[in-house]
Design an enzyme around this catalytic site. Structure first.
Site, PDB file in Angstrom:
ATOM      1  N   GLY A  16      19.322   4.027  -9.281  1.00  0.00           N
ATOM      2  CA  GLY A  16      20.093   2.938  -9.946  1.00  0.00           C
ATOM      3  C   GLY A  16      19.887   3.548 -11.683  1.00  0.00           C
ATOM      4  O   GLY A  16      19.266   2.628 -12.656  1.00  0.00           O
ATOM      5  N   ALA A  17      19.646   4.963 -11.418  1.00  0.00           N
ATOM      6  CA  ALA A  17      19.313   5.548 -13.047  1.00  0.00           C
ATOM      7  C   ALA A  17      19.280   5.490 -14.356  1.00  0.00           C
ATOM      8  O   ALA A  17      19.255   5.699 -15.050  1.00  0.00           O
ATOM      9  CB  ALA A  17      18.296   7.110 -12.241  1.00  0.00           C
ATOM     10  N   ASN A  89      15.491   0.674  -7.475  1.00  0.00           N
ATOM     11  CA  ASN A  89      15.618  -0.147  -8.181  1.00  0.00           C
ATOM     12  C   ASN A  89      17.355  -0.403  -8.271  1.00  0.00           C
ATOM     13  O   ASN A  89      17.445  -1.163  -8.731  1.00  0.00           O
ATOM     14  CB  ASN A  89      15.563   0.296 -10.191  1.00  0.00           C
ATOM     15  CG  ASN A  89      16.204   0.299 -11.154  1.00  0.00           C
ATOM     16  OD1 ASN A  89      15.778  -0.705 -11.663  1.00  0.00           O
ATOM     17  ND2 ASN A  89      17.029   0.399 -11.428  1.00  0.00           N
ATOM     18  N   SER A 147      12.707 -10.037  -8.280  1.00  0.00           N
ATOM     19  CA  SER A 147      12.921 -10.548  -9.296  1.00  0.00           C
ATOM     20  C   SER A 147      12.363 -12.575  -9.178  1.00  0.00           C
ATOM     21  O   SER A 147      12.373 -12.531  -8.168  1.00  0.00           O
ATOM     22  CB  SER A 147      14.546 -10.372  -8.796  1.00  0.00           C
ATOM     23  OG  SER A 147      15.174 -12.604  -9.911  1.00  0.00           O
ATOM     24  N   TYR A 160      22.078 -12.890  -4.704  1.00  0.00           N
ATOM     25  CA  TYR A 160      21.173 -11.734  -5.287  1.00  0.00           C
ATOM     26  C   TYR A 160      19.408 -12.808  -4.969  1.00  0.00           C
ATOM     27  O   TYR A 160      19.034 -12.000  -4.382  1.00  0.00           O
ATOM     28  CB  TYR A 160      21.048 -11.797  -6.813  1.00  0.00           C
ATOM     29  CG  TYR A 160      20.111 -11.675  -7.857  1.00  0.00           C
ATOM     30  CD1 TYR A 160      20.860 -10.106  -7.491  1.00  0.00           C
ATOM     31  CD2 TYR A 160      20.143 -11.807  -7.706  1.00  0.00           C
ATOM     32  CE1 TYR A 160      19.707  -9.303  -8.710  1.00  0.00           C
ATOM     33  CE2 TYR A 160      18.748 -10.901  -8.709  1.00  0.00           C
ATOM     34  CZ  TYR A 160      19.097 -10.227  -9.495  1.00  0.00           C
ATOM     35  OH  TYR A 160      18.144  -8.896  -9.865  1.00  0.00           O
ATOM     36  N   LYS A 164      16.759 -10.353  -2.903  1.00  0.00           N
ATOM     37  CA  LYS A 164      15.472 -10.003  -3.820  1.00  0.00           C
ATOM     38  C   LYS A 164      14.567 -10.578  -3.132  1.00  0.00           C
ATOM     39  O   LYS A 164      13.392 -10.755  -3.301  1.00  0.00           O
ATOM     40  CB  LYS A 164      15.797 -10.794  -5.232  1.00  0.00           C
ATOM     41  CG  LYS A 164      16.473 -10.155  -5.858  1.00  0.00           C
ATOM     42  CD  LYS A 164      16.209  -8.522  -6.129  1.00  0.00           C
ATOM     43  CE  LYS A 164      17.188  -8.040  -6.942  1.00  0.00           C
ATOM     44  NZ  LYS A 164      16.573  -6.531  -6.857  1.00  0.00           N
TER      45      LYS A 164
END
Length: 255
Positions: A16-17, A89, A147, A160, A164
């Site tokens: 996810g860069a 990420n 998160s 989500y 996480k």
């Protein structure tokens, strides 16, 4: 003068860069001396990475695709002689209250944010184990991006939050299984970071509510957030594993 956080000659893979936290991490890791393997799915993000990081190995594809992930890891090892750090990420959101969430919204987030994390963790871990068996005492470190939503829930984001939370379990399990190989696995739990993903809650309607819960009174910039990742990937954190580090200005405190 000795630098505490030094990634010189280390090959760091970042998923996810192409935007936000991943893009900020790529810049910081480069400045700390690392070679970079950058994973991104979007054409726009890939073009940006090619422009800003001409010396990096850039792999375009989805972390949900196991064959792609294994190929990217193989190419990275061939290019740089091994992977010494992974910033896991890549992530997405699909917001809906529980009773309105579709099966597709649930599955898309779980596929990227949990299964995608596992795919990268496993593929890089296998390479690091091989390095350990070849005699390398400290073959590498992995940082999974979780998160605070995974610790306390998040309204409108059950998919989500669940994913996480699952990342935290993966982190601890991998740390237990791979500690004997000298592989460290940790996670970081960010609060609200100033990225495209948090535009709604940082908007006029919700901003004051969220800021009031942050004792330090500010949201994180991506550049502030990724310093913690660099620390955990570096030799400065050589005996830290299986931990969840909260980077949130005090909005969530636990022990």
């Amino acid at each position: 003068m000795r630098t505490l956080v030094d990634l010189s000659n280390k090959n760091i893979m970042i998923t996810g860069a192409g935007q936000g936290i991943g893009l900020a991490a790529a810049g910081l890791m480069r400045d700390l001396g690392a070679n970079l393997t950058l994973v991104e799915i979007g054409d726009k993000g890939v073009a940006l990475l090619k422009e800003q990081f001409p010396d990096a190995l850039i792999a375009q594809g989805s972390v949900t695709d196991r064959d792609f992930v294994e190929l990217a890891v193989s190419q990275s090892v061939k290019e740089f002689g091994g992977i010494h750090g992974l910033m896991n990420n890549a992530g997405i959101t699909r917001t809906a209250m529980i009773e309105k969430m579709t099966a597709q919204q649930w599955q898309e987030v779980v596929d990227v944010n949990m299964t995608g994390v596992f795919n990268c963790l496993q593929a890089v871990g296998i390479q690091m184990i091989a390095s350990s068996k070849a005699g390398e005492a400290r073959p590498g470190a992995i940082v999974n991006i979780s998160s605070d939503a995974g610790r306390r829930g998040s309204m409108g984001q059950i998919n989500y939050a669940a994913a996480k939370s699952g990342v935290l379990g993966m982190t601890m399990t991998a740390a237990k299984e791979w500690g004997r190989y000298g592989i460290r696995v940790n996670s970081v739990c960010f609060g609200v970071v100033e990225t495209q993903m948090t535009e709604v809650i940082r908007g006029e309607k919700f901003r004051d509510k969220y800021l009031s819960a942050v004792p330090m009174g500010a949201f994180l910039s991506p550049e502030q957030a990724v310093q913690s990742v660099a620390f955990l990937l570096s030799g400065a954190a050589e005996f830290i594993t299986g931990q969840h580090l909260s980077i949130n200005g005090g909005s969530h405190m636990g022990f």
